[in-house]
Write a protein that holds these residues in place. Structure first.
Motif, PDB file in Angstrom:
ATOM      1  N   ASP A   1       4.380  51.358 -21.932  1.00 52.42           N
ATOM      2  CA  ASP A   1       5.227  52.230 -23.345  1.00 52.42           C
ATOM      3  C   ASP A   1       5.715  51.596 -24.194  1.00 52.42           C
ATOM      4  O   ASP A   1       6.537  52.342 -24.739  1.00 52.42           O
ATOM      5  CB  ASP A   1       4.879  53.061 -23.213  1.00 52.42           C
ATOM      6  CG  ASP A   1       5.985  52.885 -21.675  1.00 52.42           C
ATOM      7  OD1 ASP A   1       6.603  51.700 -21.775  1.00 52.42           O
ATOM      8  OD2 ASP A   1       6.881  54.261 -22.124  1.00 52.42           O
TER       9      ASP A   1
ATOM     10  N   THR B   1      15.638  52.962 -28.942  1.00 57.77           N
ATOM     11  CA  THR B   1      15.266  51.332 -29.980  1.00 57.77           C
ATOM     12  C   THR B   1      15.801  50.757 -29.800  1.00 57.77           C
ATOM     13  O   THR B   1      17.546  50.884 -29.165  1.00 57.77           O
ATOM     14  CB  THR B   1      14.393  51.543 -30.770  1.00 57.77           C
ATOM     15  OG1 THR B   1      14.006  53.310 -30.899  1.00 57.77           O
ATOM     16  CG2 THR B   1      14.539  50.526 -32.121  1.00 57.77           C
TER      17      THR B   1
ATOM     18  N   GLN C   1       2.509  43.689 -22.887  1.00 54.00           N
ATOM     19  CA  GLN C   1       2.677  43.548 -21.403  1.00 54.00           C
ATOM     20  C   GLN C   1       1.671  41.876 -21.332  1.00 54.00           C
ATOM     21  O   GLN C   1       1.162  41.228 -21.902  1.00 54.00           O
ATOM     22  CB  GLN C   1       1.196  44.468 -21.328  1.00 54.00           C
ATOM     23  CG  GLN C   1       1.462  46.159 -21.149  1.00 54.00           C
ATOM     24  CD  GLN C   1       0.412  46.666 -21.013  1.00 54.00           C
ATOM     25  OE1 GLN C   1       0.063  46.947 -21.424  1.00 54.00           O
ATOM     26  NE2 GLN C   1       0.554  47.596 -19.534  1.00 54.00           N
TER      27      GLN C   1
ATOM     28  N   GLN D   1       9.095  44.645 -31.461  1.00 51.81           N
ATOM     29  CA  GLN D   1       9.073  44.590 -33.540  1.00 51.81           C
ATOM     30  C   GLN D   1       9.823  42.914 -33.999  1.00 51.81           C
ATOM     31  O   GLN D   1      10.605  43.398 -33.606  1.00 51.81           O
ATOM     32  CB  GLN D   1       9.775  46.164 -34.079  1.00 51.81           C
ATOM     33  CG  GLN D   1       9.942  45.738 -35.103  1.00 51.81           C
ATOM     34  CD  GLN D   1      10.710  47.494 -35.794  1.00 51.81           C
ATOM     35  OE1 GLN D   1      10.670  48.096 -35.254  1.00 51.81           O
ATOM     36  NE2 GLN D   1      12.150  46.793 -36.049  1.00 51.81           N
TER      37      GLN D   1
ATOM     38  N   ARG E   1       7.051  48.872 -26.893  1.00 51.60           N
ATOM     39  CA  ARG E   1       6.413  47.479 -27.963  1.00 51.60           C
ATOM     40  C   ARG E   1       7.302  46.842 -28.379  1.00 51.60           C
ATOM     41  O   ARG E   1       8.626  47.352 -28.558  1.00 51.60           O
ATOM     42  CB  ARG E   1       5.746  48.664 -28.930  1.00 51.60           C
ATOM     43  CG  ARG E   1       4.759  48.918 -28.773  1.00 51.60           C
ATOM     44  CD  ARG E   1       4.200  50.386 -30.251  1.00 51.60           C
ATOM     45  NE  ARG E   1       3.898  49.373 -31.310  1.00 51.60           N
ATOM     46  CZ  ARG E   1       2.397  49.241 -30.796  1.00 51.60           C
ATOM     47  NH1 ARG E   1       1.715  49.460 -29.692  1.00 51.60           N
ATOM     48  NH2 ARG E   1       1.864  47.401 -31.809  1.00 51.60           N
TER      49      ARG E   1
ATOM     50  N   SER F   1       4.746  44.906 -35.183  1.00 54.18           N
ATOM     51  CA  SER F   1       4.620  45.126 -34.004  1.00 54.18           C
ATOM     52  C   SER F   1       3.569  45.461 -32.540  1.00 54.18           C
ATOM     53  O   SER F   1       2.280  45.915 -33.471  1.00 54.18           O
ATOM     54  CB  SER F   1       5.871  46.685 -33.493  1.00 54.18           C
ATOM     55  OG  SER F   1       5.279  47.918 -34.706  1.00 54.18           O
ATOM     56  N   ARG F   2       3.869  45.436 -31.666  1.00 58.87           N
ATOM     57  CA  ARG F   2       2.314  45.454 -31.040  1.00 58.87           C
ATOM     58  C   ARG F   2       3.821  45.488 -29.043  1.00 58.87           C
ATOM     59  O   ARG F   2       4.784  44.797 -29.064  1.00 58.87           O
ATOM     60  CB  ARG F   2       1.469  43.456 -30.429  1.00 58.87           C
ATOM     61  CG  ARG F   2       2.382  43.160 -30.143  1.00 58.87           C
ATOM     62  CD  ARG F   2       1.951  41.399 -30.089  1.00 58.87           C
ATOM     63  NE  ARG F   2       1.202  41.965 -28.368  1.00 58.87           N
ATOM     64  CZ  ARG F   2       0.317  41.112 -28.371  1.00 58.87           C
ATOM     65  NH1 ARG F   2       0.319  39.893 -28.808  1.00 58.87           N
ATOM     66  NH2 ARG F   2       0.121  41.198 -26.662  1.00 58.87           N
ATOM     67  N   ASN F   3       2.926  45.580 -28.126  1.00 55.11           N
ATOM     68  CA  ASN F   3       2.916  46.181 -27.102  1.00 55.11           C
ATOM     69  C   ASN F   3       3.155  44.030 -26.144  1.00 55.11           C
ATOM     70  O   ASN F   3       2.521  43.994 -27.239  1.00 55.11           O
ATOM     71  CB  ASN F   3       1.793  46.711 -26.381  1.00 55.11           C
ATOM     72  CG  ASN F   3       0.508  46.081 -25.797  1.00 55.11           C
ATOM     73  OD1 ASN F   3       0.448  44.910 -25.279  1.00 55.11           O
ATOM     74  ND2 ASN F   3      -0.557  46.579 -25.873  1.00 55.11           N
TER      75      ASN F   3
END
Length: 314
Positions: A212, A256, A206, A216, A214, A202-204
């Motif tokens: 804030d 989530t 933007q 997945q 992410r 997973s990562r942000n």
């Protein structure tokens, strides 16, 4: 209300996010010359094999969502070439690296309408494995892989899918077993079963998602069944490859949001012509061509690919 529509918009994008690109797809479809081709030619010593795979892939899908007022037909076209280098130090071990340079265009008609494109490098996938002839007619393979994106930056226009590359790191394992029903110098007929599991981290995301949040991307599981026929140095192979996408989610600080898994069905066929040597080089040269057709109920996706394969062993 605007925030809700933006979130819905991204969830629609995420539901079609495959987190898998040409370098991953073509590896599971056995595009690059396997080590056993040169093994059966009784070539001694460490070997290098380099492959160039010019490829064209076309994808169509439809996205309809009345809540966010999205009703588009999206078409994508990727044109480029994959590059694979394989080192075979012995009869049992191999290590390879694969990447590609591609131009990908995406056009959509409806609401919204857009036309975007990008040229760049696909992910770099490094794979290493161990293969062993269990009997004269049976071979087993175990391998692991690490995938790294060549580009991490996400552009605002990629809210309907990233262009050229996944933007995610991944690790995976796989295995293959093949059995020769007919096995002679003149011809052979074999069946092949393969499986592969890849986990993407997973990562942000933007500027498409808040800082804030992410993404997945979850897991990708491939199964493959194929039949391969060889007459002298001509090899024909056809197979079926379902790909399962699971455990995808968008992670916010307060909640989530999981998305349902889906499956993509693929069929492929290819032909390879093997020469013992080219020009004055006493090493094998392999020329091939192939195509694949993919389908998924998710957004009525249709994927078509055609490619050439040129491999030199040195």
């Amino acid at each position: 209300m605007r925030k809700f529509l933006l979130l819905t918009h991204f969830i629609i994008f995420f539901n079609q996010l495959d987190a898998i690109t040409l370098v991953y797809n073509m590896r599971i479809r056995r595009t690059f010359a396997p080590a056993n081709i040169v093994e059966k030619m009784n070539i001694k010593g460490p070997l290098w094999a380099a492959s160039v795979v010019p490829i064209i892939q076309k994808q169509d899908n439809s996205i309809i969502d009345s809540v966010s007022n999205i009703n588009i037909n999206q078409k994508r076209l990727s044109v480029g070439s994959l590059f694979n280098i394989r080192f075979i130090p012995s009869r049992s071990f191999w290590l390879e690296a694969t990447t590609g340079i591609e131009n990908e265009r995406a056009k959509a008609k409806g609401i919204p309408t857009f036309s975007i494109s990008r040229t760049g490098f696909d992910d770099v996938v490094v794979t290493g494995g161990f293969n062993k002839f269990l009997t004269k007619d049976t071979q087993g393979v175990l391998y692991g892989l690490v995938g790294s994106p060549t580009r991490r930056k996400v552009e605002p226009f990629e809210n309907f899918g990233t262009l050229v590359g996944t933007r995610f790191f991944g690790v995976g394992v796989g295995s293959e077993i093949s059995y020769s029903i007919i096995n002679s110098l003149k011809k052979s007929l074999g069946i092949i079963f393969q499986n592969r599991f890849i986990h993407f981290f997973s990562r942000n995301f933007q500027p498409i998602l808040p800082a804030d949040a992410r993404v997945q991307p979850g897991n990708v599981t491939d199964l493959l069944g194929a039949i391969q026929y060889r007459k002298r140095r001509t090899i024909i192979e056809a197979g079926y490859n379902p790909t399962f996408f699971t455990n995808q989610a968008i992670i916010f600080s307060t909640q989530t949001i999981k998305t349902p898994g889906f499956v993509r069905h693929n069929a492929y066929a290819r032909i390879n012509l093997v020469s013992k040597h080219i020009l004055s080089l006493k090493k094998p040269f392999i020329f091939g061509a192939g195509f694949s057709i993919g389908r998924s109920k998710r957004f009525d996706a249709k994927i078509y690919s055609v490619w050439l394969n040129i491999t030199s062993v040195f």
